[in-house]
Each structure stands twice: as structure tokens, then as C-alpha cells.
Write a protein that holds these residues in place. Structure first.
Motif, short mmCIF file in Angstrom:
data_model
loop_
_atom_site.label_atom_id
_atom_site.label_comp_id
_atom_site.label_asym_id
_atom_site.label_seq_id
_atom_site.Cartn_x
_atom_site.Cartn_y
_atom_site.Cartn_z
N UNK A 1 37.97 46.57 32.23
CA UNK A 1 37.59 45.29 32.86
C UNK A 1 38.29 44.17 32.11
N UNK A 2 39.17 43.49 32.80
CA UNK A 2 39.92 42.42 32.14
C UNK A 2 39.28 41.07 32.45
N UNK A 3 39.56 40.10 31.58
CA UNK A 3 39.20 38.72 31.86
C UNK A 3 40.50 37.96 31.97
N UNK A 4 40.56 36.93 32.84
CA UNK A 4 41.79 36.14 32.93
C UNK A 4 41.40 34.72 33.33
N UNK A 5 41.93 33.75 32.59
CA UNK A 5 41.62 32.36 32.95
C UNK A 5 42.83 31.67 33.59
N UNK A 6 43.84 32.45 33.95
CA UNK A 6 45.00 31.90 34.68
C UNK A 6 45.70 33.06 35.39
N UNK B 1 37.01 56.00 44.20
CA UNK B 1 38.24 55.69 43.47
C UNK B 1 38.35 54.19 43.22
N UNK B 2 38.61 53.85 41.96
CA UNK B 2 38.74 52.43 41.60
C UNK B 2 40.08 52.20 40.91
N UNK B 3 40.60 50.98 41.03
CA UNK B 3 41.83 50.69 40.30
C UNK B 3 41.51 50.73 38.80
N UNK B 4 42.49 51.16 38.01
CA UNK B 4 42.19 51.33 36.58
C UNK B 4 42.11 50.00 35.84
N UNK B 5 42.41 48.91 36.54
CA UNK B 5 42.12 47.58 35.99
C UNK B 5 41.10 46.95 36.93
N UNK B 6 39.96 46.58 36.35
CA UNK B 6 38.88 45.95 37.13
C UNK B 6 38.91 44.46 36.77
N UNK B 7 38.71 43.61 37.76
CA UNK B 7 38.71 42.17 37.46
C UNK B 7 37.31 41.71 37.04
N UNK B 8 37.19 41.31 35.78
CA UNK B 8 35.94 40.75 35.27
C UNK B 8 35.83 39.29 35.70
N UNK B 9 34.61 38.85 36.02
CA UNK B 9 34.46 37.50 36.58
C UNK B 9 33.44 36.67 35.81
#
Ligand code: NAP
Length: 374
Positions: free
Chosen positions: A312-317, A18-26
Motif C-alpha cells: 500500500x503506497x502513499x503519494x501526495x503528488x 486478484x489485486x494489483x501488487x501496488x495498492x493506492x493508500x488514501x
């Protein structure tokens, strides 16, 4: 979908994971000159900023982190490794990849050969400071290596416990079906996921690859949800974005960079395409009706596709991270809003798909035909 707090959880394909439906892309962790242009962009994060983003992501309920050996040439994995040391390792699902060239002077430092895959797993574990990888992914198809060699290697790595599961990324329909058939008929461990670019501006995989996923039980991990940030609503029609404040601005400021990166990653003549801006206008109206943001609508649209296990989301802040995580659970786009977004999203129709889809309407739906899931 099960939810804990404001975060949804899904099984990853036909596995018990089971994974969260938002994955943190790095991909935004660390910088590196002279490999791929994206790792030289001003909005890349240093170690401290990356750790803050990771801390916040876990605080908000996320458990799934995606990286690759090639991201900032190993620095992304190193940054995650120094953070992972301070966590309960077993609470985090780590996904990484190999395929890209890691050392220009070494012919064998790329591809999907047994030699390179095994070496990559060892090196990734070293950088990540862990003795197992939860999901190991082939970053793209490799014409140079027989798929049998790649598949046997993944199976061996699962059996000896160095990787828990494996998946593929950036493949086309016939390749994915070949992968699945090989695993099935040789009774080896099956791939559980496909990581593919997917967004309201990139829907080509719906024709083939996602059909394979639905029929064979692979979960889709979508990347490029915001088309590098273009689908965030922060850019204005006709205004050129600054080179230093965003990845989209960075790509578009320099023709050579845009060429090198290619349309596969970013939309480069965005300010000339009315269909794209009309889509953003429509997303803005739907977002306003829910008191949500445009990125949240972009991500929510993906989460409501039955084939998607995690975006997979990307976030710079931290602000971007909180914004994107707000798409995870607790609200839904209505049927009408999904249809309006579908209609506004520019899609090419290719032969024979358009032809076949018209012939196979609701009157050809057979609930007993288990071999076809549409
Ligand atoms: N398998 C593959 O080949 C592949 C390829 C690419 C990516 N990936 C994976 O997918 C992840 C995400 O890909 P991506 O970075 O291309 O995703 P994306 O969602 O299309 O773009 C992310 C970028 O958009 C901007 N952004 C994000 N959230 C925002 C918000 N709420 N408001 C305004 N701007 C926002 C940020 O860039 P700025 O701040 O610079 O504007 C951020 O770096 C990567 O980290 C990686 O793990 C995989």
C-alpha cells in the motif's frame, strides 16, 4: 505473479481475488482538525488533487484502493465515493476499515462490536457511494469485544453480500492465530488478508504474524513502505526537514505531535541513527545500479517477500505516484541485492525467535511437513 503492462497482479491470500501488487493508500485524502495529527499535515490532498491521483493510478494499471472510516474522519471515503461514481464500479477493489473512535460523544462508535461493525459498513457504503465493499478490515485488535462476536459479524456480512471478503490489521501473532482457528473450526468464511506495517525499517511482524499468514493462507498488505517518507532518500543526514513540505517534517517539528503519533508510525530521531542512514546509502547505490529511485527499491524489496500480496503506497503528488508505481513489475532485485538490503536493515533479534531459528536450519527442512511453511 501475473503482469498487465507494467503492473503486477497477485491473488489476495488464499482467495480467488486478484489485486494489483501496488495498492493506492488514501490516508492523505482530505484534511481534518482535532482527530489524528496526520490529517492536519500540509501535504494532505484536497478532493480535486485526490481525484487526479486516483485517475492516474488507474491509468497506470492499479485496481486496488485502501481507505478507512477514520481517514480525515470520513472525508477520504467521501472523496473516493465522488470519484467512484464516475468509474466502472466493478473494475475497482475497495478496501476500508473500522475500529477507531468516530464520535467522542458516543461510547459505541468504536471497537469491533457487532453494533459498531454493522453501522460502520453501512456508513462507509454511504460515503463511498457503493452497495458493497470488497474488503472490510478490522483496523486493530479490540480487547473490549469477544473475538467470536467480531468473527460472526464478518461472516454474516459476507453471507449477505455487503462485504465480499474481510481481513485484519495491526494484530500480533497469538491474536491472528486465534482469529484463523475460530474461522476454521466453526467453518465460517476465513479472513484473507493482514494489513501490517512492514518495511526495511519495520520487520517485527516477520517473527510471528507473517508465519501465521504463510501457514494459514493470508496475504500481507504492507503499509508504511517508506516509513512516512523517511525512506525516500529526499532527506539529508543532519538536516532538519521543513515542517510544511513533508509528513516527516510535520511530525518532527513539534515534540507533542511526535509523541502523539509515536514510534509506531514514524521514526522520530532519524537524524541521530547511523544505521538508518547507512541503509539509505546502500539503497541509493542499488537504485543507481538499476536506474531506479530509492522509493522503488524500498517497495521492490517488499514485493519480493513471498508473503506480500500488495504494497500500500502513499503519494501526495502525481510524481510520487509514478515513482512508486515504477516498482511494480518489469525488473527485480537480485539475490545478492536482497541479501545486502537484509544485512543493512536494522533488525532486533528477540528470544526465543533467534534461538529457534538457529535450531531450525536447512537440515530440519521437511518437504512433507505441510503444517510448517517457512
Ligand atoms: N492499517 C493501518 O493502521 C495503516 C496505517 C498507516 C497507513 N495505512 C495505509 O497505508 C497507506 C500508506 O501508508 P503511509 O502513508 O504511511 O506510507 P509510506 O509509504 O510510508 O509514506 C507515504 C508518504 O511518503 C512520502 N512519499 C511517498 N512517495 C514518495 C516518493 N516517491 N518520494 C518522496 N516522498 C514520497 C509522502 O509524504 P510527503 O509528501 O508528506 O513527504 C507520502 O504521503 C495509507 O495511505 C493507508 O492506506 C494503514
Amino acid at each position: 505473479m501475473a503482469a498487465i503492462g507494467n503492473v503486477g497482479y497477485n491473488y489476495l491470500g488464499a482467495s480467488g481475488l486478484k489485486v494489483s501488487n501496488i495498492c493506492l493508500g488514501t490516508m492523505t485524502f482530505g484534511t481534518c482538525k482535532g482527530s489524528f495529527p496526520v490529517f492536519e499535515c500540509n501535504t494532505q490532498l484536497d478532493e480535486k488533487q485526490s481525484h487526479e491521483v486516483l485517475d492516474k493510478y488507474v491509468q497506470l494499471g492499479g485496481n486496488f484502493v485502501d481507505t478507512a472510516n477514520v481517514y480525515s474522519k470520513g472525508k477520504s471515503e467521501e472523496i473516493i465515493g465522488s470519484w467512484l461514481q464516475k468509474q466502472e464500479r466493478d473494475r475497482i477493489i475497495i478496501a476500508t476499515k473500522c475500529r477507531a473512535q468516530m464520535d467522542a460523544s458516543d461510547q459505541n462508535s468504536c471497537g469491533l462490536s457487532r453494533r459498531h461493525i454493522v453501522q460502520s459498513v453501512e456508513e462507509s457504503m454511504f460515503r463511498l457511494k457503493t452497495n458493497y465493499i470488497d474488503l472490510f478490515q478490522a483496523h486493530a485488535w479490540d480487547n473490549g469485544t469477544p473475538i467470536e462476536e467480531t468473527m460472526r459479524t464478518f461472516d454474516d456480512l459476507v453471507r449477505c453480500g455487503k462485504i465480499r471478503y474481510y481481513g485484519f490489521s495491526n494484530v500480533c501473532g497469538w491474536q491472528l492465530q486465534k482469529i484463523v482457528e475460530f474461522a476454521k473450526y466453526n467453518r465460517i468464511n476465513q479472513p484473507i488478508s493482514l494489513q501490517q506495517q512492514y518495511s526495511l525499517l519495520c520487520r517485527q511482524s516477520e517473527w510471528e504474524e507473517f508465519m501465521v499468514c504463510k501457514n494459514e493462507g493470508l496475504g500481507v498488505l504492507s503499509w508504511g513502505a517508506l516509513k512516512s517518507g523517511f525512506l525516500s532518500g529526499k532527506f539529508k543526514r543532519g538536516e532538519k526537514p521543513s515542517k510544511t513540505q513533508s509528513r516527516v517534517g510535520f511530525y518532527n517539528a513539534d515534540e507533542n505531535v511526535a509523541k502523539q503519533v509515536g514510534l509506531a508510525v514514524v521514526w522520530s530521531d532519524y537524524n541521530e541513527n547511523d544505521a538508518y542512514w547507512n541503509l539509505i546509502d546502500k539503497m541509493g547505490k542499488i537504485a543507481a545500479a538499476h536506474g531506479k529511485s530509492i522509493p522503488q527499491v524500498a517497495i521492490r524489496w517488499l514485493l519480493q517477500q513471498d508473503v506480500v500480496a500488495s504494497v500500500i503506497i502513499g503519494a501526495t503528488s502525481i510524481k510520487q505516484l509514478e515513482d512508486n508505481m515504477g516498482a511494480s513489475a518489469g525488473w527485480e532485485l537480485s539475490k545478492e541485492e536482497m541479501s545486502a538490503l537484509d544485512a543493512a536493515s536494522p533488525r532486533m533479534s528477540y528470544y526465543p525467535y533467534d534461538f529457534l531459528w538457529r535450531l531450525n536450519g536447512p537440515d530440519r527442512y521437511n518437504q512433507f511437513n505441510r503444517s510448517i511453511k517457512l
